[in-house]
Scaffold this motif. Structure first.
Motif, short mmCIF file in Angstrom:
data_model
loop_
_atom_site.label_atom_id
_atom_site.label_comp_id
_atom_site.label_asym_id
_atom_site.label_seq_id
_atom_site.Cartn_x
_atom_site.Cartn_y
_atom_site.Cartn_z
N UNK A 1 0.82 -1.19 0.00
CA UNK A 1 0.00 0.00 0.00
C UNK A 1 0.87 1.26 0.00
N UNK A 2 1.98 1.22 0.68
CA UNK A 2 2.85 2.39 0.76
C UNK A 2 3.34 2.78 -0.63
N UNK A 3 3.81 1.81 -1.39
CA UNK A 3 4.32 2.09 -2.75
C UNK A 3 3.20 2.62 -3.64
N UNK A 4 2.00 2.05 -3.49
CA UNK A 4 0.87 2.51 -4.30
C UNK A 4 0.53 3.96 -3.97
N UNK A 5 0.53 4.30 -2.70
CA UNK A 5 0.23 5.67 -2.29
C UNK A 5 1.29 6.62 -2.82
N UNK A 15 6.31 12.56 0.83
CA UNK A 15 5.72 11.22 0.81
C UNK A 15 6.74 10.13 0.54
N UNK A 16 7.89 10.50 0.02
CA UNK A 16 8.93 9.51 -0.25
C UNK A 16 9.48 8.89 1.03
N UNK A 17 9.31 9.58 2.15
CA UNK A 17 9.85 9.11 3.42
C UNK A 17 8.86 8.27 4.23
N UNK A 18 7.64 8.13 3.74
CA UNK A 18 6.62 7.37 4.46
C UNK A 18 7.02 5.90 4.54
N UNK A 19 6.86 5.33 5.74
CA UNK A 19 7.25 3.93 5.95
C UNK A 19 6.15 3.08 6.56
N UNK A 23 1.37 6.46 8.94
CA UNK A 23 1.83 7.72 8.34
C UNK A 23 0.97 8.08 7.13
N UNK A 24 0.59 7.07 6.35
CA UNK A 24 -0.29 7.32 5.20
C UNK A 24 -1.64 7.85 5.68
N UNK A 25 -2.16 7.25 6.72
CA UNK A 25 -3.46 7.68 7.26
C UNK A 25 -3.39 9.13 7.77
N UNK A 26 -2.28 9.51 8.37
CA UNK A 26 -2.12 10.90 8.82
C UNK A 26 -2.14 11.87 7.65
N UNK A 27 -1.45 11.50 6.58
CA UNK A 27 -1.41 12.35 5.39
C UNK A 27 -2.80 12.45 4.77
N UNK A 28 -3.49 11.32 4.67
CA UNK A 28 -4.84 11.31 4.10
C UNK A 28 -5.76 12.18 4.94
N UNK A 63 -5.85 -2.95 -9.79
CA UNK A 63 -7.19 -2.93 -9.20
C UNK A 63 -7.12 -3.22 -7.70
N UNK A 64 -6.22 -4.10 -7.31
CA UNK A 64 -6.05 -4.42 -5.88
C UNK A 64 -5.57 -3.20 -5.11
N UNK A 65 -4.56 -2.50 -5.64
CA UNK A 65 -4.06 -1.29 -4.98
C UNK A 65 -5.14 -0.21 -4.91
N UNK A 66 -5.90 -0.07 -5.98
CA UNK A 66 -6.99 0.90 -5.98
C UNK A 66 -8.00 0.57 -4.88
N UNK A 67 -8.36 -0.70 -4.79
CA UNK A 67 -9.33 -1.12 -3.77
C UNK A 67 -8.83 -0.81 -2.36
N UNK A 68 -7.56 -1.13 -2.10
CA UNK A 68 -6.99 -0.88 -0.77
C UNK A 68 -7.00 0.61 -0.46
N UNK A 69 -6.54 1.43 -1.39
CA UNK A 69 -6.49 2.87 -1.16
C UNK A 69 -7.89 3.47 -1.02
#
Length: 86
Positions: A1-5, A15-19, A23-28, A63-69
């Motif tokens: 999910x991190x790479x997809x985001x 966003x390159x530093x997100x691990x 962290x993704x949820x905070x940005x969203x 499609x899987x990455x889209x669904x997760x995001x």
């Protein structure tokens, strides 16, 4: 999910530093609240959510990455919209 985001938002250096997913949820969450925009120019969380959905659906992600995001955005949108109702 991190790479997809990160792929979805290419060019955003921060966003390159997100691990982590947290962290993704905070940005969203910040993105949905439009915290990176001047207060007078901010869009509603509904509009920001719609724009994010369009961006995800129109992307070249799997499609899987889209669904997760989409799921994560929906969860975070519900949190933001519920917090605004209180």
């Amino acid at each position: 999910m991190i790479k997809a985001f990160q792929q979805l938002y290419k060019g955003r250096i921060a966003l390159e530093k997100i691990q982590t997913e947290d962290e993704i949820r905070l940005v969203i969450n910040s993105e949905l609240k439009d915290e990176f925009t001047h207060p007078r120019a901010r869009l509603s969380s509904v509009k920001k959510y719609q724009l994010a959905i369009q961006r995800i659906q129109g992307s070249e992600l799997s499609e899987e990455d889209k669904h997760v995001l989409l799921s994560v955005y929906e969860e975070e949108y519900l949190k933001v919209s519920t917090a605004n109702d209180v």
